[in-house]
Design a protein around this motif. Structure first.
Motif, PDB file in Angstrom:
ATOM      1  N   SER A 437       0.860  -1.188   0.000  1.00 35.61           N
ATOM      2  CA  SER A 437       0.000   0.000   0.000  1.00 35.61           C
ATOM      3  C   SER A 437       0.894   1.235   0.000  1.00 35.61           C
ATOM      4  CB  SER A 437      -0.934  -0.020   1.215  1.00 35.61           C
ATOM      5  OG  SER A 437      -1.805  -1.137   1.143  1.00 35.61           O
ATOM      6  N   ASP A 438       1.173   1.762  -1.209  1.00 26.60           N
ATOM      7  CA  ASP A 438       2.207   2.786  -1.354  1.00 26.60           C
ATOM      8  C   ASP A 438       1.827   4.134  -0.773  1.00 26.60           C
ATOM      9  OD1 ASP A 438       0.382   3.639  -3.337  1.00 26.60           O
ATOM     10  OD2 ASP A 438       1.521   2.634  -4.917  1.00 26.60           O
ATOM     11  N   GLY A 439       0.545   4.385  -0.519  1.00 21.14           N
ATOM     12  CA  GLY A 439       0.130   5.650   0.063  1.00 21.14           C
ATOM     13  C   GLY A 439       0.085   5.642   1.572  1.00 21.14           C
ATOM     14  N   GLU A 440       0.468   4.526   2.215  1.00 20.95           N
ATOM     15  CA  GLU A 440       0.323   4.386   3.660  1.00 20.95           C
ATOM     16  C   GLU A 440       1.671   4.309   4.376  1.00 20.95           C
ATOM     17  OE1 GLU A 440      -2.334   1.078   4.338  1.00 20.95           O
ATOM     18  OE2 GLU A 440      -3.691   1.751   2.762  1.00 20.95           O
ATOM     19  N   THR A 441       2.690   4.936   3.796  1.00 21.18           N
ATOM     20  CA  THR A 441       4.019   4.919   4.401  1.00 21.18           C
ATOM     21  C   THR A 441       4.208   6.030   5.425  1.00 21.18           C
ATOM     22  OG1 THR A 441       4.902   6.301   2.625  1.00 21.18           O
ATOM     23  CG2 THR A 441       5.033   3.910   2.326  1.00 21.18           C
ATOM     24  N   SER A 442       3.203   6.881   5.620  1.00 25.41           N
ATOM     25  CA  SER A 442       3.296   7.992   6.559  1.00 25.41           C
ATOM     26  C   SER A 442       2.041   8.050   7.407  1.00 25.41           C
ATOM     27  CB  SER A 442       3.464   9.316   5.801  1.00 25.41           C
ATOM     28  OG  SER A 442       2.291   9.592   5.051  1.00 25.41           O
ATOM     29  N   VAL A 443       2.101   8.841   8.477  1.00 24.93           N
ATOM     30  CA  VAL A 443       0.939   9.018   9.344  1.00 24.93           C
ATOM     31  C   VAL A 443      -0.238   9.572   8.557  1.00 24.93           C
ATOM     32  CG1 VAL A 443       0.031  10.335  11.293  1.00 24.93           C
ATOM     33  CG2 VAL A 443       2.295   9.290  11.448  1.00 24.93           C
ATOM     34  N   ALA A 444       0.004  10.627   7.783  1.00 22.23           N
ATOM     35  CA  ALA A 444      -1.081  11.256   7.037  1.00 22.23           C
ATOM     36  C   ALA A 444      -1.685  10.301   6.022  1.00 22.23           C
ATOM     37  CB  ALA A 444      -0.578  12.517   6.339  1.00 22.23           C
ATOM     38  N   GLY A 445      -0.846   9.509   5.367  1.00 19.92           N
ATOM     39  CA  GLY A 445      -1.357   8.545   4.399  1.00 19.92           C
ATOM     40  C   GLY A 445      -2.198   7.472   5.051  1.00 19.92           C
ATOM     41  N   ARG A 446      -1.766   7.004   6.225  1.00 21.31           N
ATOM     42  CA  ARG A 446      -2.549   5.977   6.919  1.00 21.31           C
ATOM     43  C   ARG A 446      -3.874   6.536   7.432  1.00 21.31           C
ATOM     44  NH1 ARG A 446       2.786   4.581   8.377  1.00 21.31           N
ATOM     45  NH2 ARG A 446       2.742   5.838  10.272  1.00 21.31           N
ATOM     46  N   LEU A 447      -3.858   7.787   7.874  1.00 26.66           N
ATOM     47  CA  LEU A 447      -5.097   8.380   8.361  1.00 26.66           C
ATOM     48  C   LEU A 447      -6.088   8.615   7.227  1.00 26.66           C
ATOM     49  CD1 LEU A 447      -3.819  10.892  11.063  1.00 26.66           C
ATOM     50  CD2 LEU A 447      -4.622   8.558  11.325  1.00 26.66           C
ATOM     51  N   ALA A 448      -5.592   8.985   6.042  1.00 34.30           N
ATOM     52  CA  ALA A 448      -6.481   9.126   4.889  1.00 34.30           C
ATOM     53  C   ALA A 448      -7.145   7.786   4.577  1.00 34.30           C
ATOM     54  CB  ALA A 448      -5.698   9.634   3.681  1.00 34.30           C
ATOM     55  N   ARG A 449      -6.380   6.717   4.678  1.00 32.06           N
ATOM     56  CA  ARG A 449      -6.952   5.385   4.436  1.00 32.06           C
ATOM     57  C   ARG A 449      -7.941   5.017   5.536  1.00 32.06           C
ATOM     58  NH1 ARG A 449      -5.752   0.174   2.345  1.00 32.06           N
ATOM     59  NH2 ARG A 449      -7.659  -1.019   2.712  1.00 32.06           N
ATOM     60  N   PHE A 450      -7.627   5.356   6.794  1.00 33.59           N
ATOM     61  CA  PHE A 450      -8.527   5.054   7.913  1.00 33.59           C
ATOM     62  C   PHE A 450      -9.899   5.694   7.685  1.00 33.59           C
ATOM     63  CE2 PHE A 450     -10.594   5.465  11.913  1.00 33.59           C
ATOM     64  CZ  PHE A 450     -10.103   4.492  12.754  1.00 33.59           C
ATOM     65  N   VAL A 451      -9.899   6.987   7.360  1.00 36.38           N
ATOM     66  CA  VAL A 451     -11.157   7.702   7.172  1.00 36.38           C
ATOM     67  C   VAL A 451     -11.945   7.099   6.007  1.00 36.38           C
ATOM     68  CG1 VAL A 451     -12.157   9.935   6.544  1.00 36.38           C
ATOM     69  CG2 VAL A 451     -10.291   9.824   8.206  1.00 36.38           C
ATOM     70  N   ALA A 452     -11.257   6.804   4.924  1.00 34.22           N
ATOM     71  CA  ALA A 452     -11.928   6.207   3.768  1.00 34.22           C
ATOM     72  C   ALA A 452     -12.507   4.835   4.105  1.00 34.22           C
ATOM     73  CB  ALA A 452     -10.941   6.098   2.607  1.00 34.22           C
ATOM     74  N   GLN A 453     -11.723   4.040   4.833  1.00 38.36           N
ATOM     75  CA  GLN A 453     -12.163   2.687   5.179  1.00 38.36           C
ATOM     76  C   GLN A 453     -13.382   2.730   6.094  1.00 38.36           C
ATOM     77  OE1 GLN A 453     -10.218   0.204   3.871  1.00 38.36           O
ATOM     78  NE2 GLN A 453     -11.313  -1.568   4.669  1.00 38.36           N
ATOM     79  N   SER A 454     -13.359   3.617   7.079  1.00 34.48           N
ATOM     80  CA  SER A 454     -14.501   3.698   7.995  1.00 34.48           C
ATOM     81  C   SER A 454     -15.758   4.147   7.267  1.00 34.48           C
ATOM     82  CB  SER A 454     -14.180   4.660   9.144  1.00 34.48           C
ATOM     83  OG  SER A 454     -14.061   5.993   8.682  1.00 34.48           O
ATOM     84  N   ALA A 455     -15.617   5.065   6.304  1.00 36.94           N
ATOM     85  CA  ALA A 455     -16.783   5.505   5.524  1.00 36.94           C
ATOM     86  C   ALA A 455     -17.351   4.354   4.711  1.00 36.94           C
ATOM     87  CB  ALA A 455     -16.389   6.666   4.607  1.00 36.94           C
ATOM     88  N   PHE A 456     -16.461   3.554   4.128  1.00 31.71           N
ATOM     89  CA  PHE A 456     -16.956   2.410   3.354  1.00 31.71           C
ATOM     90  C   PHE A 456     -17.697   1.427   4.248  1.00 31.71           C
ATOM     91  CE2 PHE A 456     -16.440  -1.975   1.990  1.00 31.71           C
ATOM     92  CZ  PHE A 456     -17.094  -1.930   0.759  1.00 31.71           C
ATOM     93  N   TYR A 457     -17.186   1.163   5.468  1.00 27.84           N
ATOM     94  CA  TYR A 457     -17.861   0.239   6.369  1.00 27.84           C
ATOM     95  C   TYR A 457     -19.281   0.703   6.679  1.00 27.84           C
ATOM     96  CZ  TYR A 457     -13.423  -2.151   7.339  1.00 27.84           C
ATOM     97  OH  TYR A 457     -12.262  -2.871   7.230  1.00 27.84           O
ATOM     98  N   GLN A 458     -19.474   1.998   6.825  1.00 23.64           N
ATOM     99  CA  GLN A 458     -20.830   2.491   7.098  1.00 23.64           C
ATOM    100  C   GLN A 458     -21.709   2.358   5.867  1.00 23.64           C
ATOM    101  OE1 GLN A 458     -22.920   5.073   6.187  1.00 23.64           O
ATOM    102  NE2 GLN A 458     -24.388   4.771   7.860  1.00 23.64           N
ATOM    103  N   MET A 459     -21.123   2.591   4.689  1.00 22.45           N
ATOM    104  CA  MET A 459     -21.904   2.551   3.449  1.00 22.45           C
ATOM    105  C   MET A 459     -22.337   1.146   3.067  1.00 22.45           C
ATOM    106  SD  MET A 459     -19.755   5.257   1.114  1.00 22.45           S
ATOM    107  CE  MET A 459     -20.932   5.224  -0.260  1.00 22.45           C
ATOM    108  N   GLU A 460     -21.521   0.132   3.433  1.00 20.54           N
ATOM    109  CA  GLU A 460     -21.853  -1.222   2.982  1.00 20.54           C
ATOM    110  C   GLU A 460     -23.072  -1.784   3.687  1.00 20.54           C
ATOM    111  OE1 GLU A 460     -18.789  -4.097   3.668  1.00 20.54           O
ATOM    112  OE2 GLU A 460     -18.553  -3.573   5.787  1.00 20.54           O
ATOM    113  N   GLN A 461     -23.335  -1.347   4.929  1.00 19.51           N
ATOM    114  CA  GLN A 461     -24.542  -1.764   5.644  1.00 19.51           C
ATOM    115  C   GLN A 461     -25.061  -0.576   6.457  1.00 19.51           C
ATOM    116  OE1 GLN A 461     -23.459  -5.405   7.823  1.00 19.51           O
ATOM    117  NE2 GLN A 461     -24.797  -6.516   6.436  1.00 19.51           N
TER     118      GLN A 461
END
Length: 741
Positions: A437-461
């Motif tokens: 995961s080339d965008g997750e090598t930094s704190v900011a990159g991991r946090l961007a993924r965290f926010v996106a992932q949590s939004a998807f979890y809410q959207m799927e159900q």
């Protein structure tokens, strides 16, 4: 009024972005081909201060290899939640870790504004660059200056709310960061010609892409609002900076302190107490953050009492204790079950805050091993009704996420297991979801993924009630915790709850279904098992030495340990137990330091009683005397036996002598020496307790014998020798010779 976007990264704050015009496709193609300029889209800036040779910029960038094939892109800052008015900003460091100069180029940020991720697999594949999602919409472009080997530049791309207006459906969107410098194809041709990885500087080029996300909230959208998904975020506070205080040990051993309650003071926290206090102060800025604290750490750091729950004292590793399966070995090492019970955690907390009536919930935090039925039963018997599983409990690959509550029946009663959501907790703990995961090598990159992932979890159900547990690590970075919590507070699709709410939530499983999720027992791997065994062995040795001195050497005057001496003995053993409990918290470095601390207590005791022999003894007769002095620096008198051995048949000493030595004083004993011939020998002197067991260091004395005749028996021997000599002469002159002689 729409909430402003929160920007992820060190020192991130609320950022409003200026309007930019949308780019046309020709502009995008120009920027991707490596033409100079900022492009006609969005906007951007390059920070000239970060383009010096060798500058790795800002502290967020990953360390670069000495000779990489391509430069690297590291996300230093990104807007967490995009609203109707916020715009979007990203700050990226371009670092040239190659051994060739990179010509000036362009960094372009692109997005697919209409894309809706269909599954968690799609999101993961995009983060790894393994799915060809088109990104036709340009957010902005910025010039990147020429970069010499080892140099870096930090650039910023801004996209206004107008640029983002084409996003019609809320949720995570794929973002591509595209860096083009010079002519990469020319570089490849040059490399092939040279047979090396470094072509000429003039032809050197690069084309590097990094995959990340922006997440649009439903703010300002016509689509109907769906219920927010519950999320509980827990931060454990437990120090890994424990050490033994040499001054406290010296005072305890030599001054005879008798307060066993204060003996734990030999264990000190050398970690950054100010940093730990700041971590806890985050609970003030972010009330939804659930602080689960070790009471020993609270006391050592002088922290205020604003905690959600307590964990086991000193972070004692309950899972390793159950997996190792030898309670007697732990007891012999100085740790009884009562030392890490839930009641002890509460008692330690009351001592820490100075309120003996204080109350609070206590949970058991997972150690190195997995929670098993054995360890859950052990925890329950120790008073822990709730445990936190921050790894290896729920590794299921379900298509959807679920509430992190499981109620497991044990022989001691039901235990509620709060199990973390794996991907989100991994990101919160500073790990990428994948090495690719080339965008997750930094704190900011991991946090961007965290926010996106949590939004998807809410959207799927969106209409299913769930409460996800996210766990930070024990060494969580304060900035990361602060920034992530601020981002979650700005996410309308999430509702942050507390541990109590999570505990009371409808469990994912209970009864037999829960039992099917839990192994009967857990095993430590070979390395972990060897480390526990080594720690226990060292701790048992130190405790045995302390017990031997205080119970079988110290003499209160009546041949027994009583009164203040008994209290002092209890204090020493309590100090060793404090070291032992801390050593068994699962951290290898702490274990090493604390076993050394426990050994230091024993060494101070045994070294407090020493033999001072005569340097050497010269013997000129059959008998002599050898004086030996025993010194005692301990605060109580001792009774010891001194033994001597020469290992010689001609020069021997008496075997042993008992001696009483006063506190902080000396006493002398005398050994008899018997000599039967001239020569030399070395007497070895050792100390022994009442049961005859040796302790402390041995000493030696050299004995030299020059035997002289000084009594009547000597003259008799000389006379006999003369007579024998005369007899021999007489026989020589009077014997008959052979005829042949």
């Amino acid at each position: 009024m729409a909430a402003a976007a929160l920007v992820l990264g060190a020192g991130a704050g609320m950022t409003l972005l200026a309007p930019r015009a949308l780019a046309d496709d020709a502009d995008r193609q120009s920027s991707l081909s490596g033409d100079g300029g900022t492009g006609a889209t969005g906007g951007g800036t390059a920070d000239a201060a970060d383009t010096a040779d060798g500058d790795q910029s800002g502290g967020q960038s990953a360390e670069q290899p000495a000779s990489a094939d391509e430069p690297t892109l590291t996300i230093d800052e990104a807007t967490a939640v995009v609203t109707a008015s916020s715009g979007w900003r990203i700050r990226v460091t371009v670092a040239n870790g190659t051994d060739r100069t990179m010509p000036s180029g362009t960094l372009t940020a692109l997005v697919n504004a209409a894309h809706v991720f269909a599954s968690r697999t799609d999101i993961q594949d995009w983060s790894q660059g393994e799915v060809p999602i088109p990104t036709p919409d340009v957010l902005g472009a910025v010039d990147v200056p020429e970069l010499k080997p080892g140099a870096s530049a930090t650039v910023t791309v801004d996209a206004s709310a107008d640029v983002l207006a084409s996003i019609a459906v809320w949720g995570p969107k794929p973002v591509l960061l595209d860096y083009a410098a010079g002519d990469p194809s020319a570089q490849s041709a040059q490399d092939a010609q040279n047979g090396t990885g470094a072509g000429s500087d003039a032809a050197a080029g690069a084309h590097v892409q990094v995959h990340t996300f922006l997440t649009r909230s439903s703010d300002g959208m016509a689509s109907g609002q769906t219920p927010a998904m519950d999320m509980t975020v827990a931060l454990p506070i437990a120090s890994d900076g424990w050490d033994a205080d040499a001054d406290a040990i010296s005072s305890l051993v030599e001054d005879g302190d008798t307060d066993a309650e204060d003996a734990a003071g030999v264990v000190v926290d050398d970690a950054d107490a100010q940093q730990e206090r700041r971590l806890q102060q985050l609970s003030v800025a972010h009330p939804a953050l659930q602080i689960v604290a070790d009471p020993a750490t609270l006391k050592a750091a002088g922290m205020p009492a604003q905690v959600t729950a307590l964990m086991q004292p000193s972070g004692f590793d309950i899972t390793a204790y159950a997996a190792y399966g030898d309670a007697d070995a732990y007891a012999a090492a100085g740790v009884d079950d009562a030392d890490w019970s839930a009641q002890t955690a509460l008692d330690d907390y009351r001592d820490a805050i100075g309120d003996q009536n204080a109350s609070g919930s206590v949970v058991a935090w997972q150690g190195d091993a997995a929670w098993s039925l054995d360890s859950l039963t052990t925890a329950k018997r120790q008073g822990y009704d709730v445990v936190v599983a921050d790894h290896e409990f729920d590794d299921s690959d379900d298509s959807t996420v679920h509430t992190g509550t499981v109620v497991v029946p044990t022989d001691a009663g039901d235990v509620t297991v709060l199990t973390q959501q794996r991907e989100l907790s991994r990101l919160a703990q500073g790990q990428a979801t994948s090495d690719a995961s080339d965008g997750e090598t930094s704190v900011a990159g991991r946090l961007a993924r965290f926010v996106a992932q949590s939004a998807f979890y809410q959207m799927e159900q969106p209409y299913t009630s769930r409460n996800l547990l996210v766990c930070f690590g024990q060494n969580a970075d304060m900035t990361m915790v602060d920034t992530l919590m601020a981002a979650l507070e700005q996410a309308p699709w999430l509702h942050l709850t507390d541990l109590s709410t999570l505990e009371q939530a409808e469990p994912l499983a209970s009864g037999d279904n829960a039992l099917s999720m839990v192994a009967d027992s857990a095993q430590l791997d070979d390395t972990e098992s060897a480390e526990v065994a080594s720690t226990l062995s060292a701790l048992q040795g130190s405790r045995d030495d302390i017990t031997r001195i205080t119970r079988d050497v110290v003499d209160a005057g009546d041949g027994k340990v009583s009164g203040r001496a008994a209290s002092w003995s209890d204090a020493l053993l309590a100090a060793q137990s404090a070291c032992a409990r801390t050593a068994l918290g699962g951290d290898a470095d702490v274990a090493q330091r604390m076993t050394q601390g426990a050994a230091a207590i024993a060494s101070w005791l045994t070294d407090g009683i020493v033999i001072t022999p005569t340097e050497s003894v010269s013997v000129v007769s059959e008998t002599a005397q050898m004086p030996v002095t025993v010194s005692n620096t301990l605060p109580y008198p001792v009774h010891v036996q001194v033994r001597s051995s020469t290992g010689s048949m001609e020069i021997v000493t008496s075997r042993s002598a008992d001696v009483d030595v006063p506190a902080h004083g000396d006493a002398q004993v005398t050994f008899k020496i018997r000599v039967s011939a001239s020569g030399s020998a070395r007497a070895t002197l050792t100390l022994h307790d009442r049961d005859g067991r040796q302790f402390g260091s041995s000493r030696t004395t050299d004995i030299t014998s020059v035997l002289r005749i000084s009594d009547m028996s000597g003259f008799v021997i000389i006379g006999l020798a003369v007579l024998l000599g005369l007899l021999g002469l007489w026989r020589q002159f009077h014997r008959e010779k052979d005829p042949d002689e």
